[in-house]
Design a protein around this motif. Structure first.
Motif, PDB file in Angstrom:
ATOM      1  N   THR A 109     -37.755-117.983 -23.248  1.00 51.49           N
ATOM      2  CA  THR A 109     -37.226-116.631 -23.404  1.00 51.49           C
ATOM      3  C   THR A 109     -38.007-115.642 -22.548  1.00 51.49           C
ATOM      4  O   THR A 109     -37.432-114.752 -21.907  1.00 51.49           O
ATOM      5  N   ARG A 110     -39.325-115.784 -22.516  1.00 52.42           N
ATOM      6  CA  ARG A 110     -40.128-114.890 -21.666  1.00 52.42           C
ATOM      7  C   ARG A 110     -39.780-115.090 -20.198  1.00 52.42           C
ATOM      8  O   ARG A 110     -39.711-114.123 -19.426  1.00 52.42           O
ATOM      9  N   ARG A 111     -39.539-116.332 -19.810  1.00 52.54           N
ATOM     10  CA  ARG A 111     -39.153-116.590 -18.421  1.00 52.54           C
ATOM     11  C   ARG A 111     -37.771-116.015 -18.112  1.00 52.54           C
ATOM     12  O   ARG A 111     -37.551-115.456 -17.019  1.00 52.54           O
ATOM     13  N   SER A 112     -36.849-116.157 -19.043  1.00 53.94           N
ATOM     14  CA  SER A 112     -35.511-115.623 -18.795  1.00 53.94           C
ATOM     15  C   SER A 112     -35.537-114.100 -18.735  1.00 53.94           C
ATOM     16  O   SER A 112     -34.813-113.495 -17.929  1.00 53.94           O
ATOM     17  N   VAL A 113     -36.381-113.460 -19.551  1.00 55.80           N
ATOM     18  CA  VAL A 113     -36.505-111.998 -19.490  1.00 55.80           C
ATOM     19  C   VAL A 113     -37.028-111.569 -18.129  1.00 55.80           C
ATOM     20  O   VAL A 113     -36.570-110.568 -17.545  1.00 55.80           O
ATOM     21  N   ALA A 114     -37.981-112.321 -17.581  1.00 53.45           N
ATOM     22  CA  ALA A 114     -38.506-111.998 -16.249  1.00 53.45           C
ATOM     23  C   ALA A 114     -37.410-112.104 -15.198  1.00 53.45           C
ATOM     24  O   ALA A 114     -37.277-111.235 -14.317  1.00 53.45           O
ATOM     25  N   ALA A 115     -36.603-113.168 -15.271  1.00 53.52           N
ATOM     26  CA  ALA A 115     -35.524-113.334 -14.300  1.00 53.52           C
ATOM     27  C   ALA A 115     -34.471-112.250 -14.452  1.00 53.52           C
ATOM     28  O   ALA A 115     -33.977-111.692 -13.460  1.00 53.52           O
ATOM     29  N   LEU A 116     -34.113-111.932 -15.687  1.00 51.70           N
ATOM     30  CA  LEU A 116     -33.109-110.900 -15.920  1.00 51.70           C
ATOM     31  C   LEU A 116     -33.610-109.526 -15.490  1.00 51.70           C
ATOM     32  O   LEU A 116     -32.838-108.702 -14.981  1.00 51.70           O
ATOM     33  N   THR A 117     -34.887-109.277 -15.683  1.00 46.22           N
ATOM     34  CA  THR A 117     -35.461-108.009 -15.218  1.00 46.22           C
ATOM     35  C   THR A 117     -35.372-107.896 -13.702  1.00 46.22           C
ATOM     36  O   THR A 117     -35.057-106.832 -13.154  1.00 46.22           O
ATOM     37  N   ALA A 118     -35.648-109.007 -13.024  1.00 46.52           N
ATOM     38  CA  ALA A 118     -35.528-109.009 -11.560  1.00 46.52           C
ATOM     39  C   ALA A 118     -34.084-108.769 -11.134  1.00 46.52           C
ATOM     40  O   ALA A 118     -33.820-108.054 -10.154  1.00 46.52           O
TER      41      ALA A 118
END
Length: 642
Positions: A273-282
Motif C-alpha cells: 500500500t505504501r508503494r502504491s501510494v508513492a506511485a499514485l502520488t507520482a
C-alpha cells in the motif's frame, strides 16, 4: 492447473528476445503498408503534423519568435481536440527521416513510422511482462497472440493514436506494477512520467488512475481479509499456532522485500500500500507536468482549454455504426456491442486461452485466501468439510513473492476498459479500436494459460517415457514411438515451439489473410467476412479501402480523368498522389455528377451514395469490386458516357 512459477528477473536474453519481437513486428508492418490505403482520420493528422513541423523548424531557427503566444496558438490550434504528442512524432519523423534523410519510398510511411515503432515496442513489452510475471514461454506466446490480432495489426500501421495508446497505457501499468513489486523511487517516478505520456497520447489514459486506485485498495483489503488471525484471540489460538499443528504443509515464506500481509487490526498500511501510494502520488504530480510540457496548445488559458478538451470527449458527437443489421446513430447504444465484436474479431484460440488463464488465476488467487477465514468463522459441524477444502487450496496458494498483484492488475485493466461499454450512452462509432487497450492483458492471460499447458504436457510426456522404460518388451505403435522420442526432448525448447506453432498458426493465418481488409475481417466464430455480412456487422469505415483499388484506377481512368472519392478524405487521397501510388493526373472530386468514375465504400447508411452513382451513370453494375472472401467492400462505378 499447476501453480505459476515465482516472479523472475529479466536477463539479457530476455532483452534480446524482446528486441527481436519489436524489430520483426515493425519490419512486417513496413512490408505490408504499401497496399494499405489511408484512413480518413490519418488525413487530418497529416495536416496537423505539417503545421507542427513548421513550428518545430521555427523553434530551431528563431526560438523567441516561435514561442510567442500567437505563433504557438497558430500552429497548435489545428486538431486541438486531441493531444499533441503522437502528432509531434509524426511531424518529426516526416521532417527528419523523410525530408532530410529520405528513408522511405512513400512519404505517407514517414508519418506512420512512429506508430509502427510504438506498436513494435508494445509487442516487446508484452513479452517482457509475461516473461517476468510467469516465464519465457508465457511471454513469447502472449506477444505473438497480441501481435496477431487482425484489427490491432491494421491499427498498428496507421498514423493515428489508437495503437500508440495501447503501448503507452500498458507501459504505465507495467511501471506501476514494478513500483509495487520492487519498491524504490525509480519505478514510482517512471509511473508518473509514463502516465503523463499517456495523457498526451489519448483520452483513454483517463482510465489508468481508476485501475491503479482500485488495485491498491483491493490489495490492501485482500491482505487484511486473507491474513492469519491475531495470536491474542483465544477462539483462534489453534489457528495462530500455525499449519504445522494441524498437519498441513506450511506456506512458503515470503522472500525479503516482498509485501507482508496486514493482519486485521494491525496498525498502519502494508508495504504494497505504501508503494502504491508513492506511485499514485507520482501519477498525480508528475503526470500533469509531463502532459503540460509536451502540449503547447495548453500553455496558455490552460484550464479553459483543458475543459474544452474534456467536454469534447465527454460529450462526443455520435456517428453511425451498423451492428446486427441495425444502424445506430444515437443512444441507447447496444451494451452487447463490445463483447460481441470482441468475440467476432479476436482469434478464437486467443480468447479460449484467455478464459482458461483468467479462470486459473481466479482459482489460485481466491480459493486459498478465502479458505482460511472461512474455516475460522464456520461452525464446528462444517469444519471437517472446510478442512478438506483448505487442504486442497493449500496446493493452489499463490506465489508469496507477488506483491504487485499481477493477475488482479491484468484483470482490472481489462474490466475498466470494457466497463465503459456497460453504459448505453457510450458511442460505438469507432468499433474495436476503442477497447484495444485491453488486448495486451487478454494476451498476457492467454500466455499464462499456454505456459501452464506446456508444463502439464511435459509432465505427461515424462510419465509416458517412464512407463515405456518400465515395459521395454512392449512394441509400441509408430505414433507412440514418435511420442516417446518427443518425450526425451521435453526439457528443451522443442515442445514449447511445437505447441506454440500450433497455437499461433491460426491467428497468423487470419491476420495475414485479412490484410488489407482488416476492418472487414471476422473470425470463424462469426462465419468469417461472409457470415458477418449476413449477420449485419459493419463491413468497413474510414474510407481506407481506396488503397486496394489504385491499380484499377491507374489502368482505367483516362488522362486527367476524375474520380468521385466518396468516403475517402481529401488529405488521404492527396497522400496517395504524393506517394506515387496514384497517377498524378487523376483528380479526386466531391460530386458524382460529371465524374468519370465513382467510388462507393459499402456502409449501411451510405446506400444512397450508390443510388446517386446509378442515376448519374445510368447503370447499377459496378465496373470493379474489391472485397474480402467474396464480400463486396468497395465498388467502382464507371460512367459509360465518359
Amino acid at each position: 492447473m499447476t501453480r505459476a512459477a515465482p516472479l523472475r528477473r529479466l536477463t539479457r536474453l530476455d532483452g534480446a528476445i524482446a528486441l527481436a519481437f519489436a524489430a520483426a513486428y515493425v519490419a512486417l508492418l513496413l512490408a505490408t503498408a504499401g497496399d494499405l490505403g489511408y484512413a480518413r482520420d490519418e488525413g487530418f493528422y497529416f495536416y496537423a503534423a505539417n503545421r507542427y513541423a513548421a513550428w518545430f523548424q521555427a523553434l530551431i531557427e528563431a526560438p523567441r519568435a516561435a514561442l510567442a503566444p500567437e505563433v504557438v496558438d497558430g500552429a497548435w490550434s489545428v486538431n486541438h481536440e486531441h493531444p499533441g504528442l503522437i502528432k509531434s512524432l509524426f511531424a518529426l519523423s516526416n521532417l527528419v527521416l523523410q525530408k532530410r534523410l529520405g528513408l522511405f519510398a512513400m512519404e505517407g510511411t514517414s508519418y506512420r513510422f512512429p506508430a509502427m515503432v510504438l506498436s513494435g515496442a508494445g509487442v516487446a513489452l508484452v513479452y517482457l511482462w509475461g516473461a517476468q510475471a510467469r516465464d519465457r514461454v508465457a511471454g513469447a506466446c502472449a506477444a505473438a497472440l497480441f501481435a496477431m490480432m487482425p484489427r490491432y495489426f491494421y491499427q498498428a500501421h496507421l498514423a493515428c493514436f489508437d495503437a500508440p495508446i495501447v503501448t503507452v497505457w500498458a507501459l504505465c501499468a507495467y511501471c506501476y506494477w514494478r513500483a509495487l513489486r520492487d519498491g524504490g523511487a525509480r519505478w514510482a517516478v517512471l509511473t508518473g512520467v509514463t502516465f503523463g505520456l499517456a495523457l498526451d497520447t489519448k483520452h483513454n489514459s483517463w482510465f489508468l488512475p481508476i485501475v491503479c486506485v482500485v488495485h491498491a485498495v483491493a490489495l490492501e483489503l485482500w491482505a487484511r481479509i486473507a491474513a492469519p488471525a491475531p495470536a491474542h484471540a483465544p477462539a483462534l489460538a489453534a489457528e495462530a499456532a500455525g499449519p504445522e499443528a494441524s498437519g498441513e504443509t506450511p506456506p512458503p515464506r515470503a522472500p525479503e522485500g516482498s509485501a507482508p500481509l496486514a493482519a486485521p487490526g494491525a496498525p498502519g498500511p502494508s508495504l504494497h500500500t505504501r508503494r502504491s501510494v508513492a506511485a499514485l502520488t507520482a501519477m498525480a504530480t508528475l503526470g500533469p507536468l509531463v502532459f503540460f510540457a509536451l502540449w503547447p496548445w495548453i500553455w496558455r488559458d490552460t484550464f479553459s482549454r483543458l475543459r474544452e478538451y474534456a467536454l469534447f470527449h465527454l460529450h462526443h458527437e455520435y456517428y453511425n455504426m451498423e451492428f446486427l443489421g441495425r444502424n445506430y446513430w444515437t443512444p441507447p447504444m447496444p451494451r452487447a456491442y463490445a463483447p460481441v465484436m470482441t468475440a467476432a474479431t479476436v482469434p478464437a484460440v486467443t480468447l479460449c486461452l484467455f478464459v482458461v488463464g483468467l479462470c486459473a488465476a481466479a482459482r489460485e488467487r481466491l480459493v486459498y485466501p478465502l479458505a482460511r477465514p472461512a474455516a475460522r468463522l464456520a461452525p464446528a459441524s462444517a469444519r471437517p468439510a472446510l478442512a478438506a477444502l483448505r487442504a486442497s487450496a493449500a496446493r493452489l496458494r499463490p506465489p508469496a513473492d507477488d506483491p504487485g498483484g499481477t493477475a488482479l492488475l491484468w484483470f482490472l485493466a481489462i474490466a475498466a476498459v470494457y466497463g465503459a461499454w456497460l453504459s448505453p450512452s457510450t458511442p460505438i462509432f469507432g468499433g474495436t479500436k476503442h477497447w484495444m487497450t485491453a488486448y495486451p492483458f487478454i494476451a498476457l492471460f492467454a500466455g499464462a494459460a499456454f505456459s501452464a499447458a506446456v508444463r502439464r504436457a511435459r509432465v505427461g510426456l515424462r510419465a509416458f517415457a517412464f512407463a515405456r522404460r518400465a515395459r521395454p518388451d512392449v512394441r509400441p505403435r509408430p505414433w507412440l514411438a514418435r511420442l516417446a522420442r518427443l518425450a526425451r526432448g521435453t526439457r528443451g525448447p522443442l515442445l514449447p515451439a511445437l505447441l506454440g506453432a500450433s497455437v499461433v498458426a491460426a491467428p497468423v493465418a487470419e491476420t495475414l489473410h485479412a490484410h488489407p481488409w482488416a476492418l472487414s475481417s471476422y473470425t470463424p466464430l462469426a462465419g468469417g467476412a461472409p457470415g458477418a455480412a449476413t449477420l449485419g456487422l459493419n463491413r468497413t469505415f474510414w474510407g481506407y479501402t481506396t488503397g486496394a483499388v489504385v491499380a484499377y484506377l491507374n489502368e482505367h481512368v483516362p488522362p486527367r480523368g476524375t474520380v468521385y472519392i466518396h468516403d475517402t478524405a481529401g488529405p488521404a487521397w492527396d497522400m496517395l498522389l504524393r506517394d506515387g501510388r496514384l497517377r498524378k493526373d487523376i483528380r479526386g472530386v466531391g460530386s458524382v455528377a460529371g465524374a468519370d468514375f465513382a467510388l462507393y465504400h459499402h456502409e449501411k447508411h451510405m446506400l444512397g451514395q450508390a443510388y446517386q452513382a446509378w442515376v448519374a451513370f445510368g447503370t447499377t453494375s459496378p465496373a470493379h469490386i474489391g472485397g474480402l472472401d467474396g464480400v463486396p467492400v468497395i465498388l467502382v462505378y464507371r460512367n459509360p458516357a465518359r
